[in-house]
Design a protein around this motif. Structure first.
Motif, PDB file in Angstrom:
ATOM      1  N   LEU A  13       0.822  -1.213   0.000  1.00  0.00           N
ATOM      2  CA  LEU A  13       0.000   0.000   0.000  1.00  0.00           C
ATOM      3  C   LEU A  13       0.858   1.267   0.000  1.00  0.00           C
ATOM      4  N   ALA A  14       2.010   1.201   0.656  1.00  0.00           N
ATOM      5  CA  ALA A  14       2.929   2.344   0.641  1.00  0.00           C
ATOM      6  C   ALA A  14       3.478   2.564  -0.762  1.00  0.00           C
ATOM      7  N   ILE A  15       3.807   1.468  -1.443  1.00  0.00           N
ATOM      8  CA  ILE A  15       4.290   1.579  -2.821  1.00  0.00           C
ATOM      9  C   ILE A  15       3.210   2.185  -3.711  1.00  0.00           C
ATOM     10  N   GLN A  16       1.964   1.755  -3.496  1.00  0.00           N
ATOM     11  CA  GLN A  16       0.838   2.299  -4.266  1.00  0.00           C
ATOM     12  C   GLN A  16       0.756   3.811  -4.099  1.00  0.00           C
ATOM     13  N   LYS A  17       0.910   4.272  -2.873  1.00  0.00           N
ATOM     14  CA  LYS A  17       0.833   5.716  -2.627  1.00  0.00           C
ATOM     15  C   LYS A  17       1.994   6.469  -3.244  1.00  0.00           C
ATOM     16  N   VAL A  18       3.200   5.899  -3.128  1.00  0.00           N
ATOM     17  CA  VAL A  18       4.379   6.543  -3.701  1.00  0.00           C
ATOM     18  C   VAL A  18       4.237   6.679  -5.213  1.00  0.00           C
ATOM     19  N   LEU A  19       3.716   5.640  -5.845  1.00  0.00           N
ATOM     20  CA  LEU A  19       3.555   5.660  -7.300  1.00  0.00           C
ATOM     21  C   LEU A  19       2.280   6.370  -7.741  1.00  0.00           C
ATOM     22  N   ALA A  54      -4.277  -3.028  -8.126  1.00  0.00           N
ATOM     23  CA  ALA A  54      -3.979  -3.946  -9.234  1.00  0.00           C
ATOM     24  C   ALA A  54      -2.924  -3.353 -10.169  1.00  0.00           C
ATOM     25  N   THR A  55      -2.949  -2.045 -10.340  1.00  0.00           N
ATOM     26  CA  THR A  55      -1.946  -1.384 -11.180  1.00  0.00           C
ATOM     27  C   THR A  55      -0.567  -1.526 -10.547  1.00  0.00           C
ATOM     28  N   THR A  56      -0.482  -1.310  -9.262  1.00  0.00           N
ATOM     29  CA  THR A  56       0.791  -1.428  -8.545  1.00  0.00           C
ATOM     30  C   THR A  56       1.316  -2.855  -8.625  1.00  0.00           C
TER      31      THR A  56
END
Length: 49
Positions: free
Chosen positions: A4-10, A16-18
């Motif tokens: 979820l942190a990676i999702q926010k950073v990106l 699903a995109t992440t």
């Protein structure tokens, strides 16, 4: 790093995109399992003393 942190950073709207870009190596999974087992053993060791 947490997914979820990676999702926010990106700045992805959908997890699903992440997940398309995240690839976990098997050795990383195994290392995490070993580390977790070692932490649990240390905690249990402290309780038995």
């Amino acid at each position: 790093m947490d997914l979820l942190a990676i999702q926010k950073v990106l700045r992805h709207s959908w997890i699903a995109t992440t997940m398309r870009y995240v690839h976990v190596q098997q050795t990383r999974v195994e290392d995490a399992g070993v580390a977790g087992t070692e932490r649990a053993a240390k905690r249990l060791e402290g309780l038995t003393r």
